[in-house]
Scaffold this active site. Structure first.
Site, PDB file in Angstrom:
ATOM      1  N   HIS A  74       1.603   7.899 -33.537  1.00 12.90           N
ATOM      2  CA  HIS A  74       2.705   7.932 -34.505  1.00 12.90           C
ATOM      3  C   HIS A  74       2.182   7.772 -35.940  1.00 12.90           C
ATOM      4  O   HIS A  74       2.707   8.393 -36.869  1.00 12.90           O
ATOM      5  CB  HIS A  74       3.716   6.827 -34.191  1.00 12.90           C
ATOM      6  CG  HIS A  74       4.487   7.055 -32.923  1.00 12.90           C
ATOM      7  ND1 HIS A  74       4.845   8.303 -32.479  1.00 12.90           N
ATOM      8  CD2 HIS A  74       4.979   6.177 -32.006  1.00 12.90           C
ATOM      9  CE1 HIS A  74       5.517   8.194 -31.343  1.00 12.90           C
ATOM     10  NE2 HIS A  74       5.608   6.919 -31.036  1.00 12.90           N
ATOM     11  N   THR A 100       1.332   4.002 -30.828  1.00  9.24           N
ATOM     12  CA  THR A 100       1.555   3.824 -32.267  1.00  9.24           C
ATOM     13  C   THR A 100       0.478   4.534 -33.081  1.00  9.24           C
ATOM     14  O   THR A 100       0.757   5.050 -34.175  1.00  9.24           O
ATOM     15  CB  THR A 100       1.606   2.331 -32.631  1.00  9.24           C
ATOM     16  OG1 THR A 100       2.786   1.757 -32.047  1.00  9.24           O
ATOM     17  CG2 THR A 100       1.663   2.113 -34.134  1.00  9.24           C
TER      18      THR A 100
END
Length: 346
Positions: free
Chosen positions: A48, A45
Protein backbone atom coordinates in the site's frame (compact mmCIF):
# COMPACT_ATOMS: atom_id res chain seq x y z
CA UNK A 1 25.13 -0.64 3.43
CA UNK A 2 22.56 -2.22 1.10
CA UNK A 3 18.96 -1.01 1.37
CA UNK A 4 15.73 -1.47 -0.62
CA UNK A 5 14.45 2.02 -1.48
CA UNK A 6 11.19 3.42 -2.81
CA UNK A 7 11.88 6.24 -5.30
CA UNK A 8 8.38 6.78 -6.70
CA UNK A 9 4.88 5.48 -6.09
CA UNK A 10 3.71 2.81 -8.49
CA UNK A 11 1.25 -0.04 -8.92
CA UNK A 12 3.89 -2.10 -10.72
CA UNK A 13 5.32 -4.29 -7.97
CA UNK A 14 7.87 -5.91 -10.28
CA UNK A 15 10.10 -2.82 -10.09
CA UNK A 16 8.80 -1.19 -6.94
CA UNK A 17 12.00 -0.96 -4.89
CA UNK A 18 15.62 -0.42 -5.84
CA UNK A 19 18.39 -2.12 -3.87
CA UNK A 20 21.24 0.36 -3.57
CA UNK A 21 24.16 1.43 -1.43
CA UNK A 22 23.45 4.10 1.22
CA UNK A 23 25.16 5.27 4.38
CA UNK A 24 24.78 3.16 7.50
CA UNK A 25 22.70 4.96 10.16
CA UNK A 26 24.60 6.62 13.00
CA UNK A 27 23.68 7.45 16.59
CA UNK A 28 22.36 11.00 16.38
CA UNK A 29 20.67 11.23 19.77
CA UNK A 30 21.31 9.97 23.28
CA UNK A 31 18.45 7.42 23.24
CA UNK A 32 19.29 6.07 19.80
CA UNK A 33 19.82 2.39 19.01
CA UNK A 34 21.28 0.91 15.81
CA UNK A 35 20.50 -2.72 15.10
CA UNK A 36 21.85 -5.10 12.50
CA UNK A 37 18.68 -6.32 10.84
CA UNK A 38 18.33 -10.11 10.89
CA UNK A 39 14.69 -10.23 9.89
CA UNK A 40 12.29 -7.68 8.37
CA UNK A 41 8.77 -8.86 7.69
CA UNK A 42 7.05 -7.89 4.45
CA UNK A 43 3.54 -6.60 5.08
CA UNK A 44 0.55 -5.80 2.87
CA UNK A 45 1.02 -2.25 4.14
CA UNK A 46 4.35 -2.17 2.27
CA UNK A 47 2.42 -2.76 -0.96
CA UNK A 48 0.00 0.00 0.00
CA UNK A 49 2.92 2.37 0.70
CA UNK A 50 4.38 1.58 -2.73
CA UNK A 51 1.01 2.40 -4.29
CA UNK A 52 0.95 5.78 -2.52
CA UNK A 53 -2.08 4.92 -0.41
CA UNK A 54 -0.55 6.47 2.73
CA UNK A 55 0.23 9.90 1.29
CA UNK A 56 -3.13 11.28 2.47
CA UNK A 57 -2.34 10.30 6.05
CA UNK A 58 1.38 10.91 6.64
CA UNK A 59 4.22 12.90 5.11
CA UNK A 60 6.69 10.80 3.18
CA UNK A 61 9.98 12.02 1.73
CA UNK A 62 11.23 9.83 -1.10
CA UNK A 63 13.49 8.00 -1.61
CA UNK A 64 12.81 6.00 1.55
CA UNK A 65 13.77 2.55 2.82
CA UNK A 66 10.69 0.46 3.57
CA UNK A 67 10.30 -2.23 6.24
CA UNK A 68 8.47 -1.79 9.55
CA UNK A 69 8.55 -5.32 11.03
CA UNK A 70 12.09 -5.48 12.31
CA UNK A 71 14.24 -7.59 14.61
CA UNK A 72 17.97 -8.12 14.97
CA UNK A 73 21.08 -7.53 17.06
CA UNK A 74 22.05 -4.28 18.74
CA UNK A 75 25.36 -2.95 17.40
CA UNK A 76 25.46 0.59 18.83
CA UNK A 77 23.57 2.60 21.46
CA UNK A 78 23.35 6.21 22.59
CA UNK A 79 24.98 7.40 25.79
CA UNK A 80 21.76 7.34 27.84
CA UNK A 81 20.59 3.87 26.73
CA UNK A 82 20.64 1.25 29.48
CA UNK A 83 17.80 -1.09 28.50
CA UNK A 84 19.93 -2.88 25.90
CA UNK A 85 23.57 -3.08 24.91
CA UNK A 86 25.70 -4.29 22.04
CA UNK A 87 25.03 -7.91 21.19
CA UNK A 88 21.49 -8.02 22.58
CA UNK A 89 18.76 -9.54 20.40
CA UNK A 90 15.68 -7.34 20.08
CA UNK A 91 12.39 -6.90 18.30
CA UNK A 92 11.35 -3.35 17.46
CA UNK A 93 7.96 -1.83 18.16
CA UNK A 94 7.07 -0.32 14.76
CA UNK A 95 7.08 3.30 15.90
CA UNK A 96 9.50 5.60 17.71
CA UNK A 97 7.65 7.64 20.34
CA UNK A 98 8.57 10.71 22.37
CA UNK A 99 7.35 9.46 25.76
CA UNK A 100 6.31 12.97 26.79
CA UNK A 101 3.01 13.77 25.07
CA UNK A 102 -0.32 12.85 26.65
CA UNK A 103 -0.96 9.76 24.46
CA UNK A 104 2.50 8.44 25.39
CA UNK A 105 1.83 9.09 29.08
CA UNK A 106 -1.34 7.02 28.68
CA UNK A 107 0.59 4.21 27.00
CA UNK A 108 -1.11 4.81 23.65
CA UNK A 109 2.02 4.52 21.53
CA UNK A 110 0.34 4.71 18.13
CA UNK A 111 -1.22 8.08 18.97
CA UNK A 112 2.11 9.74 19.87
CA UNK A 113 2.00 13.38 18.80
CA UNK A 114 5.67 13.24 17.72
CA UNK A 115 5.63 9.77 16.20
CA UNK A 116 8.28 8.53 13.78
CA UNK A 117 7.46 5.35 11.86
CA UNK A 118 10.45 3.53 10.31
CA UNK A 119 9.43 2.22 6.90
CA UNK A 120 6.52 4.63 6.66
CA UNK A 121 7.82 8.11 7.56
CA UNK A 122 11.55 7.39 8.07
CA UNK A 123 13.98 4.78 6.78
CA UNK A 124 12.99 1.24 7.75
CA UNK A 125 14.45 -2.23 7.99
CA UNK A 126 14.75 -3.53 4.43
CA UNK A 127 18.42 -2.78 4.92
CA UNK A 128 21.45 -4.16 6.68
CA UNK A 129 21.09 -1.72 9.58
CA UNK A 130 18.22 0.21 11.18
CA UNK A 131 18.11 3.26 13.44
CA UNK A 132 15.49 3.16 16.20
CA UNK A 133 15.13 4.31 19.80
CA UNK A 134 15.40 2.78 23.26
CA UNK A 135 11.64 3.20 23.78
CA UNK A 136 11.02 0.98 20.75
CA UNK A 137 13.21 -2.06 21.43
CA UNK A 138 12.12 -5.13 23.37
CA UNK A 139 14.86 -7.55 24.48
CA UNK A 140 14.14 -11.09 23.31
CA UNK A 141 14.37 -14.20 25.47
CA UNK A 142 17.29 -16.48 24.76
CA UNK A 143 16.55 -18.92 21.99
CA UNK A 144 13.95 -16.81 20.17
CA UNK A 145 14.88 -16.55 16.48
CA UNK A 146 15.01 -12.90 15.39
CA UNK A 147 14.22 -13.75 11.78
CA UNK A 148 11.15 -15.81 12.55
CA UNK A 149 9.75 -13.39 15.12
CA UNK A 150 10.23 -10.19 13.07
CA UNK A 151 6.69 -10.10 11.56
CA UNK A 152 5.24 -9.95 15.07
CA UNK A 153 6.53 -6.36 15.21
CA UNK A 154 3.49 -5.30 13.18
CA UNK A 155 1.43 -8.24 11.92
CA UNK A 156 1.58 -10.00 15.25
CA UNK A 157 0.99 -7.00 17.47
CA UNK A 158 -1.85 -5.78 15.23
CA UNK A 159 -3.59 -9.16 15.34
CA UNK A 160 -3.02 -9.39 19.09
CA UNK A 161 -4.33 -5.86 19.67
CA UNK A 162 -7.55 -6.65 17.80
CA UNK A 163 -8.04 -9.94 19.63
CA UNK A 164 -7.36 -8.31 23.00
CA UNK A 165 -10.06 -5.71 22.34
CA UNK A 166 -12.49 -8.41 21.23
CA UNK A 167 -11.64 -10.63 24.20
CA UNK A 168 -12.79 -7.92 26.62
CA UNK A 169 -16.30 -8.38 25.22
CA UNK A 170 -16.31 -12.18 25.12
CA UNK A 171 -17.52 -14.68 27.71
CA UNK A 172 -17.29 -18.47 27.86
CA UNK A 173 -19.80 -19.93 25.44
CA UNK A 174 -19.80 -16.92 23.13
CA UNK A 175 -19.00 -17.12 19.43
CA UNK A 176 -16.26 -15.28 17.56
CA UNK A 177 -15.61 -15.14 13.83
CA UNK A 178 -12.20 -14.75 12.19
CA UNK A 179 -12.34 -13.58 8.57
CA UNK A 180 -9.19 -14.44 6.61
CA UNK A 181 -6.62 -16.97 7.82
CA UNK A 182 -3.60 -15.55 6.00
CA UNK A 183 -0.53 -13.72 7.23
CA UNK A 184 -2.46 -11.76 9.86
CA UNK A 185 -5.40 -14.05 10.47
CA UNK A 186 -3.39 -17.16 11.34
CA UNK A 187 -1.74 -15.16 14.14
CA UNK A 188 -5.00 -13.69 15.37
CA UNK A 189 -6.73 -17.06 15.41
CA UNK A 190 -3.98 -18.49 17.61
CA UNK A 191 -4.16 -15.51 19.96
CA UNK A 192 -7.93 -15.88 20.21
CA UNK A 193 -7.69 -19.60 20.90
CA UNK A 194 -5.06 -18.99 23.61
CA UNK A 195 -6.84 -16.10 25.32
CA UNK A 196 -10.59 -16.67 25.07
CA UNK A 197 -12.81 -19.71 25.88
CA UNK A 198 -15.14 -19.18 22.94
CA UNK A 199 -16.33 -21.05 19.87
CA UNK A 200 -14.31 -19.89 16.85
CA UNK A 201 -15.49 -19.90 13.24
CA UNK A 202 -12.99 -19.11 10.47
CA UNK A 203 -14.01 -17.81 7.04
CA UNK A 204 -11.66 -18.08 4.08
CA UNK A 205 -11.85 -18.59 0.32
CA UNK A 206 -8.95 -21.06 0.25
CA UNK A 207 -9.30 -24.68 1.26
CA UNK A 208 -5.73 -24.80 2.59
CA UNK A 209 -6.41 -21.74 4.76
CA UNK A 210 -9.53 -23.38 6.21
CA UNK A 211 -7.54 -26.52 6.92
CA UNK A 212 -4.88 -24.41 8.66
CA UNK A 213 -7.61 -22.72 10.70
CA UNK A 214 -8.84 -26.09 11.98
CA UNK A 215 -5.27 -27.09 12.78
CA UNK A 216 -4.83 -23.88 14.79
CA UNK A 217 -7.99 -24.30 16.84
CA UNK A 218 -11.03 -23.17 14.84
CA UNK A 219 -14.17 -25.15 15.71
CA UNK A 220 -15.94 -24.38 12.42
CA UNK A 221 -14.92 -23.12 8.99
CA UNK A 222 -16.98 -21.48 6.24
CA UNK A 223 -16.27 -21.34 2.50
CA UNK A 224 -17.90 -18.11 1.24
CA UNK A 225 -17.71 -19.34 -2.35
CA UNK A 226 -20.00 -22.32 -1.74
CA UNK A 227 -22.39 -21.23 1.01
CA UNK A 228 -24.03 -18.14 2.45
CA UNK A 229 -21.85 -16.77 5.23
CA UNK A 230 -24.86 -15.28 7.01
CA UNK A 231 -26.79 -18.57 6.88
CA UNK A 232 -23.76 -20.55 8.07
CA UNK A 233 -23.14 -18.29 11.07
CA UNK A 234 -26.84 -18.24 11.87
CA UNK A 235 -26.85 -22.04 12.03
CA UNK A 236 -23.61 -22.29 14.04
CA UNK A 237 -24.77 -19.73 16.62
CA UNK A 238 -28.41 -20.89 16.83
CA UNK A 239 -29.59 -17.61 15.36
CA UNK A 240 -27.77 -15.38 17.87
CA UNK A 241 -24.79 -14.32 15.75
CA UNK A 242 -21.17 -13.86 16.73
CA UNK A 243 -20.46 -11.54 19.63
CA UNK A 244 -17.19 -10.46 18.00
CA UNK A 245 -16.04 -10.53 14.37
CA UNK A 246 -12.37 -9.94 13.55
CA UNK A 247 -11.85 -9.08 9.90
CA UNK A 248 -8.28 -9.58 8.70
CA UNK A 249 -9.25 -8.89 5.08
CA UNK A 250 -11.09 -5.56 5.18
CA UNK A 251 -12.50 -5.62 1.66
CA UNK A 252 -15.97 -4.49 0.68
CA UNK A 253 -17.22 -8.07 0.63
CA UNK A 254 -16.03 -8.84 4.16
CA UNK A 255 -17.03 -5.58 5.84
CA UNK A 256 -20.52 -6.20 4.43
CA UNK A 257 -20.81 -9.39 6.49
CA UNK A 258 -20.84 -7.45 9.77
CA UNK A 259 -24.51 -6.58 10.32
CA UNK A 260 -25.67 -10.00 9.09
CA UNK A 261 -23.43 -12.18 11.28
CA UNK A 262 -22.85 -10.11 14.44
CA UNK A 263 -24.96 -10.48 17.58
CA UNK A 264 -26.72 -7.51 19.17
CA UNK A 265 -24.21 -5.29 20.90
CA UNK A 266 -21.36 -6.93 19.04
CA UNK A 267 -18.41 -5.52 17.10
CA UNK A 268 -16.85 -6.00 13.67
CA UNK A 269 -13.14 -5.28 14.08
CA UNK A 270 -11.47 -4.14 10.87
CA UNK A 271 -7.80 -5.13 10.79
CA UNK A 272 -7.03 -5.59 7.10
CA UNK A 273 -7.86 -2.60 4.94
CA UNK A 274 -8.25 -1.46 1.37
CA UNK A 275 -12.02 -1.69 1.07
CA UNK A 276 -14.92 0.42 2.33
CA UNK A 277 -17.80 0.30 4.76
CA UNK A 278 -21.15 0.76 3.01
CA UNK A 279 -23.97 0.62 5.53
CA UNK A 280 -26.92 2.84 6.41
CA UNK A 281 -26.60 4.57 9.77
CA UNK A 282 -29.59 2.65 11.07
CA UNK A 283 -27.46 -0.51 10.85
CA UNK A 284 -25.32 0.84 13.70
CA UNK A 285 -28.35 1.84 15.76
CA UNK A 286 -30.16 -1.46 15.38
CA UNK A 287 -28.70 -3.73 18.04
CA UNK A 288 -25.91 -1.22 18.81
CA UNK A 289 -23.67 -2.84 16.23
CA UNK A 290 -20.23 -1.21 15.77
CA UNK A 291 -17.32 -1.23 13.36
CA UNK A 292 -13.99 -0.82 15.17
CA UNK A 293 -10.64 -0.05 13.56
CA UNK A 294 -7.30 -1.53 14.59
CA UNK A 295 -4.08 0.49 14.47
CA UNK A 296 -1.12 -1.76 15.32
CA UNK A 297 -0.82 -1.93 19.13
CA UNK A 298 1.00 -0.78 22.23
CA UNK A 299 4.58 -1.50 23.32
CA UNK A 300 3.30 -3.52 26.27
CA UNK A 301 1.13 -5.60 23.95
CA UNK A 302 4.21 -6.56 21.93
CA UNK A 303 5.81 -7.68 25.20
CA UNK A 304 2.72 -9.78 25.92
CA UNK A 305 2.78 -11.29 22.45
CA UNK A 306 6.47 -12.21 22.82
CA UNK A 307 5.45 -14.03 26.03
CA UNK A 308 2.82 -16.01 24.11
CA UNK A 309 5.43 -16.88 21.47
CA UNK A 310 7.94 -17.97 24.11
CA UNK A 311 5.27 -20.15 25.74
CA UNK A 312 4.52 -21.81 22.41
CA UNK A 313 0.94 -20.55 22.09
CA UNK A 314 1.55 -18.56 18.90
CA UNK A 315 3.65 -19.81 16.00
CA UNK A 316 4.36 -17.90 12.81
CA UNK A 317 4.34 -19.54 9.41
CA UNK A 318 7.19 -17.76 7.60
CA UNK A 319 9.21 -17.95 4.40
CA UNK A 320 12.59 -16.23 4.01
CA UNK A 321 13.85 -14.10 1.13
CA UNK A 322 17.08 -12.24 0.35
CA UNK A 323 17.10 -8.46 0.07
CA UNK A 324 17.41 -8.74 -3.70
CA UNK A 325 14.07 -10.59 -3.78
CA UNK A 326 11.99 -7.68 -2.42
CA UNK A 327 10.12 -7.04 -5.67
CA UNK A 328 9.41 -10.74 -6.12
CA UNK A 329 7.87 -10.76 -2.65
CA UNK A 330 5.81 -7.65 -3.46
CA UNK A 331 4.46 -9.28 -6.62
CA UNK A 332 3.69 -12.60 -4.96
CA UNK A 333 1.86 -10.91 -2.08
CA UNK A 334 -0.11 -8.77 -4.53
CA UNK A 335 -1.36 -11.96 -6.17
CA UNK A 336 -2.08 -13.76 -2.90
CA UNK A 337 0.71 -16.29 -3.46
CA UNK A 338 2.40 -16.07 -0.04
CA UNK A 339 1.13 -18.22 2.80
CA UNK A 340 1.85 -16.90 6.27
CA UNK A 341 4.45 -14.11 6.42
CA UNK A 342 7.41 -13.32 4.16
CA UNK A 343 10.60 -12.22 5.92
CA UNK A 344 13.46 -10.33 4.26
CA UNK A 345 16.91 -11.29 5.56
CA UNK A 346 19.29 -8.44 4.66
Amino acid sequence: MQAARLHEYTEDMSQALTVEEIDRPEITRSDGVVIEVEGAGWCQTDNHIIEGMWTDYVEQDLPMTLGHENAGEVVEVGEEVDLVGEGDKVICHPVMTCGKCRPCRLGQDMYCENLEFPGLTTDGGFAEYLFTSERSVIPLPEGVDTTDIAPHADAGITAYHAVKKADRELNPGDHAVVIGVGGLGHIGLQCLEAMSPVTITAIDLKEEARELAEELGAHHTVDPTSESVADAIDEITDGVGAQQVIDFVGRDETTAYGPDITAAGGDHHIVGYGGHVHQPSQTLVNGEFAYRGTLVGEYTELQELVALVERGDVELRTSRYDLDDVNTVAERLEHGEIEGRAVITP
